[in-house]
Design an enzyme around this catalytic site. Structure first.
Site, PDB file in Angstrom:
ATOM      1  N   CYS B  52      49.820  -8.953  28.559  1.00 18.55           N
ATOM      2  CA  CYS B  52      51.060  -8.245  28.905  1.00 18.55           C
ATOM      3  C   CYS B  52      52.259  -8.931  28.264  1.00 18.55           C
ATOM      4  CB  CYS B  52      51.219  -8.208  30.419  1.00 18.55           C
ATOM      5  SG  CYS B  52      52.859  -7.703  30.939  1.00 18.55           S
ATOM      6  N   CYS B  55      54.629 -10.628  31.169  1.00 16.53           N
ATOM      7  CA  CYS B  55      54.252 -11.719  32.068  1.00 16.53           C
ATOM      8  C   CYS B  55      54.837 -13.050  31.578  1.00 16.53           C
ATOM      9  CB  CYS B  55      52.724 -11.820  32.165  1.00 16.53           C
ATOM     10  SG  CYS B  55      51.975 -10.636  33.291  1.00 16.53           S
ATOM     11  N   HIS B 121      52.488  -9.401  37.712  1.00 21.16           N
ATOM     12  CA  HIS B 121      52.126  -8.201  36.955  1.00 21.16           C
ATOM     13  C   HIS B 121      51.840  -7.004  37.873  1.00 21.16           C
ATOM     14  CE1 HIS B 121      50.620  -6.258  33.294  1.00 21.16           C
ATOM     15  NE2 HIS B 121      49.559  -5.854  33.966  1.00 21.16           N
ATOM     16  N   ASN B 188      61.015   3.697  34.310  1.00 23.38           N
ATOM     17  CA  ASN B 188      59.899   4.634  34.196  1.00 23.38           C
ATOM     18  C   ASN B 188      58.726   3.958  34.869  1.00 23.38           C
ATOM     19  OD1 ASN B 188      61.177   6.635  32.632  1.00 23.38           O
ATOM     20  ND2 ASN B 188      60.838   5.438  30.769  1.00 23.38           N
ATOM     21  N   SER B 196      55.145   2.418  29.320  1.00 25.91           N
ATOM     22  CA  SER B 196      54.227   1.900  28.316  1.00 25.91           C
ATOM     23  C   SER B 196      53.632   0.553  28.721  1.00 25.91           C
ATOM     24  CB  SER B 196      54.921   1.809  26.956  1.00 25.91           C
ATOM     25  OG  SER B 196      56.097   1.047  27.040  1.00 25.91           O
ATOM     26  N   HIS B 199      53.493  -3.618  34.010  1.00 26.20           N
ATOM     27  CA  HIS B 199      54.237  -4.718  34.633  1.00 26.20           C
ATOM     28  C   HIS B 199      55.586  -4.172  35.103  1.00 26.20           C
ATOM     29  CE1 HIS B 199      54.984  -9.232  34.870  1.00 26.20           C
ATOM     30  NE2 HIS B 199      56.063  -8.657  35.388  1.00 26.20           N
ATOM     31  N   HIS B 201      59.076  -3.164  35.705  1.00 27.65           N
ATOM     32  CA  HIS B 201      60.307  -3.512  34.999  1.00 27.65           C
ATOM     33  C   HIS B 201      61.193  -2.291  34.898  1.00 27.65           C
ATOM     34  CE1 HIS B 201      57.925  -1.528  31.844  1.00 27.65           C
ATOM     35  NE2 HIS B 201      59.048  -1.382  31.143  1.00 27.65           N
TER      36      HIS B 201
HETATM   37  O1  LIG Z   1      60.754   2.309  26.364  1.00 25.18           O
HETATM   38  P1  LIG Z   1      59.369   2.695  26.723  1.00 25.18           P
HETATM   39  O2  LIG Z   1      59.016   2.425  28.157  1.00 25.18           O
HETATM   40  O3  LIG Z   1      58.348   2.153  25.780  1.00 25.18           O
HETATM   41  O4  LIG Z   1      59.340   4.282  26.508  1.00 25.18           O
HETATM   42  C1  LIG Z   1      59.495   5.252  27.509  1.00 25.18           C
HETATM   43  O5  LIG Z   1      60.834   5.396  27.955  1.00 25.18           O
HETATM   44  C2  LIG Z   1      61.793   5.853  26.999  1.00 25.18           C
HETATM   45  C3  LIG Z   1      63.108   6.069  27.713  1.00 25.18           C
HETATM   46  O6  LIG Z   1      63.028   7.006  28.741  1.00 25.18           O
HETATM   47  C4  LIG Z   1      61.332   7.130  26.312  1.00 25.18           C
HETATM   48  O7  LIG Z   1      62.216   7.429  25.257  1.00 25.18           O
HETATM   49  C5  LIG Z   1      59.910   6.995  25.773  1.00 25.18           C
HETATM   50  O8  LIG Z   1      59.480   8.226  25.262  1.00 25.18           O
HETATM   51  C6  LIG Z   1      58.995   6.547  26.923  1.00 25.18           C
HETATM   52  O9  LIG Z   1      57.662   6.412  26.482  1.00 25.18           O
END
Ligand SMILES: O=P(O)(O)O[C@H]1O[C@H](CO)[C@@H](O)[C@H](O)[C@H]1O
Ligand SMILES: O=P(O)(O)O[C@H]1O[C@H](CO)[C@@H](O)[C@H](O)[C@H]1O
Lengths: 385, 385
Positions: B52, B55, B121, B188, B196, B199, B201
């Site tokens: 990760c 981490c 994590h 997100n 993505s 972990h 954040h």
């Molecule tokens: O920045 P990350 O987590 O890799 O990416 C994620 O959040 C971003 C902001 O909302 C988006 O633009 C990406 O499409 C999404 O996969």
């Protein structure tokens, strides 16, 4: 050319059709991906699936049986988002009352149809020829024509279309008793776009209200027409034909571009080249040319990552019930919003920043258009057969 | 009560914060689902994952090593959507030129940070206590405070906050040399929301431009204040406290509601009860109360379908560089947009109709609020341990 620098720098672009901005980050495609992978779509669907509620002869959720249809089959959605008949709702509106300001609601009535593209469970638009797509466009035309208001500015064109296009035996629907305001024709294709059944089909939702997106477009197109005496999409088509760099494909009647303001990675717009207000304005020739344009877009999509490419698409045209001005301002076009970004399994998510702040894209529309221009030719699956 | 009928009929509701409508179809939850299933999130993540890039002690994509941090760790995103330094772009704008109208672009500069919530994590906000979430809020406060413009109306409050809150050894970032306009803090969470890396954040994107969503909110809040002499969210908080039916939870400083205009099935808004313009206005007590509110929302989310609930969330507050009026109009709130609808595996897709026409939801916000009200108590995972 000063615009060349936009290939490298982060910038915002303006979408004049809805009056809002998006963020473009061309350098950002290199970031590593440890997130969700799309399941590559299973290509081997059966031609007929006995459990599919759209295949000919099968029984649907609420007990109805599907006819042995040939290509299109239209019926009222068993789980419509809007209904024709419902209890009245007339909230008292009092301009000095905070609840009237902050808890506003309007009743919406309407009817939702489902419309198949083919009797075959496994045939997508990309697999079909323009000739095979034509009946779909004919059915769209007849459904739209039969739902126009008695005083609609396009009634003469609608009558003509109904006369020229033979009814498709299972594509006919009775218009509802109460006049509706807008008809949204759209397709969700692929599990990634929330499609709940892989049998190729679209939906047609008609409502008593003008929805937000076509509403915003009408406002912007009206403003532009007022200020410049020309149509926004008329000028845009000319401009893109001069520039060339965002064109994916074209024929005499339609231009296919990755628009300057595309949000989705491979977003595409099919725009009528002449002033077509709604699908009933099409000549016979234009109906076939529209089928060709749809075929080119969907086949190129599938070829791009050698997969059955997911997308949501939909048509914007004159409302079902509208003034002379609204009809005049309308300019027929079709949007395609596909989520894939880098491969059959890596999509773009429009999430945190996009929902909270502003849509954000990675590759530029010019880069996307170049890729789509280059992947015409035979459908990749054909040579695998 | 006339609003009761909205439990049964399809209708539109108005979102006064951004000035747009959405479609509500309460009867539509019964439809069958043969579409995509979300993979239920694997609950058993390790406390430390050597692969990760978040981490403690691990090496990131571009070779940097993470410090042995305790809770928050802030760093500049290795793949930022915006950059601080880039080539200039000053397109010639000629009002009579069609390209100037239809191909508009603006350069955007800025800086993107990543900020961890915990060294562990596998610890989400739902797993953490309010006391453990407090350092995250303190770090948000210090980052926001340190990025304000020299002439910002909240500079006195920012200075005080920086004085009262001890710097978190790994949560400090140097503000960029060029003053930026807006800071968007967002998370997100979960693969379904494009996260993505699991972990826990959040991200902090700061830009030279004011993004669309907070921009629209400022416009609507300013209009409301001009027309009524009161703040939109001030009135809204009072109204929801009177009505009660959309309240999920509250403490002295914050109201948690499923807003009248919620688009996502279990969308939630945390709203400051008093006029807090930005996070630097918080008292020590309010920082903890905000941590409590976040804890309540995320724990209830996880309890609802006994899963690690995906969502995107984000804070709206006064811009980094703003006028006295803009600061006065701002009212601190936090949005949560979660996709799940019926279970850990069945989500709501905002696709075809939503993208082409208008957002559409199935259950009502009142029904969603009732469910979230009822699933407080211990985090469901605790008793499984
Ligand atoms: O920045 P990350 O987590 O890799 O990416 C994620 O959040 C971003 C902001 O909302 C988006 O633009 C990406 O499409 C999404 O996969
Ligand atoms: O009608 P379907 O295909 O079952 O449902 C799909 O399309 C609808 C219209 O875009 C959405 O509201 C649903 O969330 C989506 O799953």
């Amino acid at each position: 050319m000063p615009d060349q620098v936009l290939d490298d720098i982060s910038h915002r672009r303006y979408n004049p059709l809805i009056g809002s901005w998006l963020l473009v980050s061309p350098h950002r495609t290199k970031r590593p991906w440890q997130g969700q992978q799309e399941a590559p779509s299973k290509i081997k669907l059966p031609e007929h699936d006995p459990k599919c509620y759209l295949c000919p002869g099968n029984t649907r959720a609420q007990g109805d049986s599907n006819p042995e249809y040939e290509n299109t089959f239209a019926f009222v959605n068993d789980y419509s988002a809007v209904k024709e008949e419902q209890q009245d709702y007339n909230p008292e509106v009092n301009k000095d009352d905070v609840a009237s300001l902050l808890l506003q609601a309007q009743p919406v009535t309407g009817r939702c149809y489902v419309l198949t593209f083919s009797a075959k469970h496994d045939l997508t638009l990309a697999d079909m020829s323009a000739q095979e797509i034509l009946p779909v466009i004919q059915t769209w035309t007849r459904i739209y024509a039969s739902h126009l208001s008695p005083s609609h500015p396009l009634n003469a064109e609608a009558a003509q279309a109904l006369e020229r296009i033979p009814p498709n035996p299972h594509g006919e629907v009775e218009p509802p008793k109460r006049q509706l305001r807008y008809m949204q024709i759209f397709e969700n294709k692929g599990a990634a776009m929330g499609c709940s059944n892989p049998h190729p089909h679209c939906q047609v939702w008609t409502t008593s209200t003008l929805p937000e997106e076509p509403g915003k477009e009408l406002v912007e197109m009206t403003k532009y027409h007022g200020a410049h005496g020309r149509h926004l999409l008329e000028d845009y088509v000319k401009l893109e034909m001069e520039k060339g760099e965002r064109i994916v494909w074209q024929n005499d009647a339609f231009l296919v571009v990755c628009p300057w303001w595309a949000v989705w990675p491979f977003e595409v717009l099919i725009i009528a080249k002449r002033h077509i207000r709604a699908i009933v304005d099409f000549t016979d020739e234009e109906r076939l040319q529209f089928a060709e344009a749809i075929q080119e877009v969907t086949r190129r999509y599938d070829n791009l990552f050698a997969t059955s490419f997911p997308y949501s698409s939909g048509i914007h045209q004159a409302p079902l019930d509208c003034t002379e001005d609204e009809a005049e301002t309308s300019w027929f076009h079709m949007h395609f919003y596909p989520p894939l970004l880098r491969s059959a399994t890596v999509r773009k998510f429009l999430v945190g920043y996009e929902l909270l702040a502003e849509p954000q894209r990675d590759i530029t529309p010019e880069q996307a258009a170049a890729k789509l221009r280059d992947c015409g030719g035979e459908l990749y699956r054909k040579s695998l057969e």
